[in-house]
Design an enzyme around this catalytic site. Structure first.
Site, PDB file in Angstrom:
ATOM      1  NE  ARG A 100      -3.950   0.506   1.774  1.00  0.00           N
ATOM      2  CZ  ARG A 100      -5.220   0.609   2.197  1.00  0.00           C
ATOM      3  NH1 ARG A 100      -5.524   1.430   3.174  1.00  0.00           N
ATOM      4  NH2 ARG A 100      -6.173  -0.114   1.649  1.00  0.00           N
ATOM      5  CG  HIS A 127      -8.345  -0.062  -3.346  1.00  0.00           C
ATOM      6  ND1 HIS A 127      -7.559  -1.136  -2.947  1.00  0.00           N
ATOM      7  CD2 HIS A 127      -9.098   0.278  -2.258  1.00  0.00           C
ATOM      8  CE1 HIS A 127      -7.824  -1.413  -1.678  1.00  0.00           C
ATOM      9  NE2 HIS A 127      -8.750  -0.588  -1.242  1.00  0.00           N
ATOM     10  CD  GLN A 130     -13.027  -1.827  -1.610  1.00  0.00           C
ATOM     11  OE1 GLN A 130     -12.211  -1.670  -0.713  1.00  0.00           O
ATOM     12  NE2 GLN A 130     -14.223  -2.370  -1.412  1.00  0.00           N
ATOM     13  NE  ARG A 280     -10.661  -5.433  -0.022  1.00  0.00           N
ATOM     14  CZ  ARG A 280      -9.850  -4.445   0.388  1.00  0.00           C
ATOM     15  NH1 ARG A 280     -10.361  -3.362   0.938  1.00  0.00           N
ATOM     16  NH2 ARG A 280      -8.536  -4.518   0.206  1.00  0.00           N
TER      17      ARG A 280
END
Ligand code: CP
Ligand code: NVA
Length: 293
Positions: A100, A127, A130, A280
Site C-alpha cells: 500500500r 485499488h 477492492q 474483501r
C-alpha cells in the site's frame, strides 16, 4: 494469469469472473484449508488500513500460511534503503508481497525487482483488490454485471479509476457523477463511461451506486476546497430512489457519514457495505490461491 496484480486490467474478463466465482465458493466452504500451507505473505504499508491489512492476514491464516505487517517506518526502507534492494531481499524469502503506497510507481518498481507476486493493496492510482470484493458483492446480490448501469457518485479517485477499468473489461456502463474540476482532463465518454455533473442524472437507472470519501489519503491539504465542491454529491436515500428498483449501495469504507453518504443510507436495506467489507477476505483468498498457490 499475470504474475503480479497491480491493476484490475492485469486480469482478463474470464480471470476476474473465475475469481468472483471462487470467492463465493470459498465463502460457502469450510473456512480453514491448506491451499497455502507453508507460504508467507509480506504486507508493506505506507498508509493506514483496517480492511486490507486484516483481510490479507486472516486470509493467509485460513489458507494455512502466515503473513506479517511491515510498516515502512520500521523497515530500513524508511531510513533510505532503495526500493529495488528491499524488493530483491524480501522476495528472496517471501512467497508474495502486498504493498500500500503513496505513489503507484513504488509498486511498479517493486514488481520489476521482485521474484514473487506483487499485489497492489491501494495506491494513489488504483485499488484493484477492492473491485474484486465489490464485483463479488454485486454478483451475490444482482447477478451478472455485464450490460448494467453503475453510478459512481463523488471523487474520481483510485477506487473510481478501478471501477472504470472494470467497466471496460466486464462491459458495463459506468456513470460518474463528479464536479468537472475533479475529473482528469483526458477522460472521454464512450460506451462504458458517461459523465454527469449532477448526481441524480448519474444515478438514474443504476443497479449499483458506489461512492468513497471526498478527501482520500494524501489529499488532506485540499479538504476545504473539496468539502465545498462535493457538497451536492452526497448519497442520500432520495438518490437511491432515483435508481433501479434493485439498486444496491456500496462504499469501500472508511465512510464519513454526513459527507459523501448519510447515516440513513449506511443503514438502509439497499446498503451492502458490511457484506462488501467481509468479501474483501473471500475475494483475496481466491486471489492468493491463484497467485501463490
Ligand atoms: N477499503 C479499504 O481498503 O479499507 P482500508 O483502508 O481499511 O484497508
Ligand atoms: N480513496 C480512499 C480509499 C481508502 C480505502 C483513499 O485512498 O484514501
Amino acid at each position: 494469469m499475470s504474475k503480479h496484480f497491480l491493476n484490475l486490467k492485469d486480469l482478463t474478463k474470464t480471470e476476474i469472473l473465475d475469481l468472483v466465482k471462487q470467492a463465493i465458493d470459498l465463502k460457502g466452504s469450510e473456512k480453514n484449508s491448506d491451499y497455502l500451507h507453508g507460504k508467507y505473505l509480506a504486507l508493506i504499508f505506507e498508509k493506514s488500513s483496517t480492511r486490507t491489512r486484516v483481510s490479507f492476514e486472516v486470509a493467509m491464516s485460513q489458507l494455512g500460511g502466515t503473513a506479517s505487517f511491515l510498516s515502512t517506518k520500521d523497515l530500513q526502507l524508511g531510513r533510505g534503503e532503495p526500493l529495488e534492494d528491499t524488493a530483491k531481499v524480501i522476495s528472496s524469502m517471501a512467497d508474495g508481497i502486498v504493498l500500500r503506497t503513496i505513489n503507484h510507481s513504488t509498486i511498479e518498481i517493486f514488481a520489476e525487482n521482485s521474484s514473487v507476486p506483487i499485489i497492489n493493496g491501494l495506491s494513489d492510482l488504483s485499488h484493484p483488490c477492492q473491485l474484486l470484493a465489490d464485483l463479488t458483492t454485486y454478483q451475490e446480490e444482482n447477478g451478472d454485471i455485464e450490460g448494467k448501469a453503475v453510478a459512481w457518485i463523488g471523487d474520481y479517485n483510485n477506487v473510481c479509476h478501478t471501477y472504470l477499468e472494470a467497466a471496460k473489461i466486464l462491459d458495463f456502463e459506468l456513470r460518474i457523477g463528479c464536479p468537472n474540476q475533479f475529473l482528469p482532463s483526458h477522460l472521454k465518454e464512450n460506451k462504458n463511461l458517461k459523465i454527469f455533473d449532477n448526481p441524480n442524472q448519474a444515478a438514474s437507472g443504476a443497479s449499483l451506486i458506489s461512492t468513497d470519501v471526498w478527501v482520500s489519503m494524501g489529499d488532506e491539504e485540499e479538504i476545504d476546497e473539496r468539502t465545498k465542491a462535493f457538497s451536492k454529491f452526497q448519497v442520500t436515500t432520495e438518490l437511491l430512489d432515483e435508481a433501479d428498483e434493485n439498486v444496491i449501495f456500496l462504499h469501500c469504507l472508511p465512510a464519513i457519514r454526513g459527507q459523501e453518504v448519510t447515516s440513513e443510507v449506511m443503514e438502509d436495506e439497499r446498503s451492502k457495505v458490511w457484506q462488501q467489507a467481509e468479501n474483501r477476505l473471500h475475494a483475496q483468498k481466491a486471489l492468493l490461491i491463484s497467485l501463490l498457490g
